[in-house]
Design an enzyme around this catalytic site. Structure first.
Site, PDB file in Angstrom:
ATOM      1  N   ASP A   7      31.024  31.413  36.509  1.00  0.00           N
ATOM      2  CA  ASP A   7      32.336  30.855  36.240  1.00  0.00           C
ATOM      3  C   ASP A   7      32.805  30.228  37.559  1.00  0.00           C
ATOM      4  O   ASP A   7      32.300  30.590  38.629  1.00  0.00           O
ATOM      5  CB  ASP A   7      33.288  31.967  35.781  1.00  0.00           C
ATOM      6  N   ASP A   9      36.545  29.241  38.701  1.00  0.00           N
ATOM      7  CA  ASP A   9      37.795  29.750  39.261  1.00  0.00           C
ATOM      8  C   ASP A   9      37.796  31.275  39.281  1.00  0.00           C
ATOM      9  O   ASP A   9      37.612  31.916  38.248  1.00  0.00           O
ATOM     10  CB  ASP A   9      38.985  29.229  38.456  1.00  0.00           C
ATOM     11  N   SER A  16      44.235  30.157  40.327  1.00  0.00           N
ATOM     12  CA  SER A  16      45.679  29.977  40.374  1.00  0.00           C
ATOM     13  C   SER A  16      46.214  29.983  38.950  1.00  0.00           C
ATOM     14  O   SER A  16      45.636  29.327  38.067  1.00  0.00           O
ATOM     15  CB  SER A  16      46.031  28.650  41.036  1.00  0.00           C
ATOM     16  N   ASN A  51      35.808  26.980  31.781  1.00  0.00           N
ATOM     17  CA  ASN A  51      36.882  26.468  30.924  1.00  0.00           C
ATOM     18  C   ASN A  51      37.837  25.673  31.806  1.00  0.00           C
ATOM     19  O   ASN A  51      38.258  26.161  32.850  1.00  0.00           O
ATOM     20  CB  ASN A  51      37.658  27.625  30.284  1.00  0.00           C
ATOM     21  N   GLN A  52      38.166  24.469  31.390  1.00  0.00           N
ATOM     22  CA  GLN A  52      39.084  23.618  32.154  1.00  0.00           C
ATOM     23  C   GLN A  52      40.149  23.041  31.223  1.00  0.00           C
ATOM     24  O   GLN A  52      40.244  21.835  31.005  1.00  0.00           O
ATOM     25  CB  GLN A  52      38.309  22.514  32.881  1.00  0.00           C
ATOM     26  N   ARG A  57      45.792  20.100  28.647  1.00  0.00           N
ATOM     27  CA  ARG A  57      47.219  20.312  28.899  1.00  0.00           C
ATOM     28  C   ARG A  57      47.854  19.144  29.652  1.00  0.00           C
ATOM     29  O   ARG A  57      49.061  19.134  29.899  1.00  0.00           O
ATOM     30  CB  ARG A  57      47.415  21.594  29.709  1.00  0.00           C
ATOM     31  N   CYS A  89      34.410  23.126  29.544  1.00  0.00           N
ATOM     32  CA  CYS A  89      35.099  22.958  28.270  1.00  0.00           C
ATOM     33  C   CYS A  89      36.469  22.375  28.601  1.00  0.00           C
ATOM     34  O   CYS A  89      37.261  23.028  29.287  1.00  0.00           O
ATOM     35  CB  CYS A  89      35.261  24.291  27.545  1.00  0.00           C
ATOM     36  N   CYS A  99      32.951  25.570  22.465  1.00  0.00           N
ATOM     37  CA  CYS A  99      32.500  25.643  23.858  1.00  0.00           C
ATOM     38  C   CYS A  99      33.409  26.462  24.763  1.00  0.00           C
ATOM     39  O   CYS A  99      32.982  26.906  25.832  1.00  0.00           O
ATOM     40  CB  CYS A  99      32.308  24.245  24.443  1.00  0.00           C
ATOM     41  N   ARG A 100      34.627  26.722  24.358  1.00  0.00           N
ATOM     42  CA  ARG A 100      35.559  27.462  25.222  1.00  0.00           C
ATOM     43  C   ARG A 100      35.216  28.951  25.201  1.00  0.00           C
ATOM     44  O   ARG A 100      35.219  29.587  24.153  1.00  0.00           O
ATOM     45  CB  ARG A 100      36.996  27.238  24.759  1.00  0.00           C
TER      46      ARG A 100
END
Length: 182
Positions: A7, A9, A16, A51-52, A57, A89, A99-100
């Site tokens: 992963d 982050d 964050s 995951n992005q 958003r 993702c 995919c998430r």
């Protein structure tokens, strides 16, 4: 081939709650770059699966994400390592994509594109969803306590809710130490 899936982050860089939205906000976790370099030198292929949802958003664009990843690749290269591929993702948490994470689609995509079986492949994450995606693919789940890992341990680990066989280490450096001893 020795493959490890990380992963991003909380494992490679500091996480964050406000998302990592620019290359300047991408700050490596102490020891993570050296850990990747040591694994690379030992013949491991390093793949990032992240995951992005900040894209969905509207917090950053694909161009910005690419710039963040260029910074990550350069920092790893400067440490003497290499990241072989980055899978993301871009969807939001309620879009229902395959995919998430915790869905296994991103990991299945890695297996398909690299033409490798995932059985026993270490997947390193700081959240329960990383570990859940890993076990759905027969991967070996590794929880790091960096990033959101301490909260994951407090919420799930101490209650016995982590997937069976989950290895727990302080950070990516400690994961590399463990893997390089075997």
């Amino acid at each position: 081939m020795k493959l490890i899936i990380l992963d991003r982050d909380g494992v490679i860089n500091h996480d964050s709650d406000d998302f990592i939205k620019s290359p300047a906000e991408w700050i490596p976790v102490d020891g993570s770059l050296d850990a990747i370099a040591r694994l690379s030198r030992a013949g491991w292929r390093i793949v990032v699966a992240s995951n992005q949802s900040g894209i969905a958003r509207g917090l950053f664009t694909m161009d910005t994400l690419t710039a963040i990843h260029i910074r990550m690749h350069q920092a790893v290269a400067d440490a003497g390592g290499q990241i072989d591929a980055v899978f993301i993702c871009p969807h939001g948490p309620h879009e229902g994509c395959a995919c998430r994470k915790p869905a296994p689609g991103m990991l299945h995509d890695i297996a398909r594109r690299l033409d490798v079986p995932l059985e026993g492949v270490p997947v390193v994450g700081d959240s329960l969803r990383d570990l859940q995606a890993a076990v759905q693919c027969g991967c070996a789940p590794w929880l790091v306590l960096s990033g959101k890992g301490r909260k994951t341990w407090a919420d799930a680990g101490q209650q016995g809710l982590l997937p069976a066989g989950t290895e727990v280490r302080e950070d990516l450096a400690a994961v590399a130490d463990a893997l390089l001893k075997t």
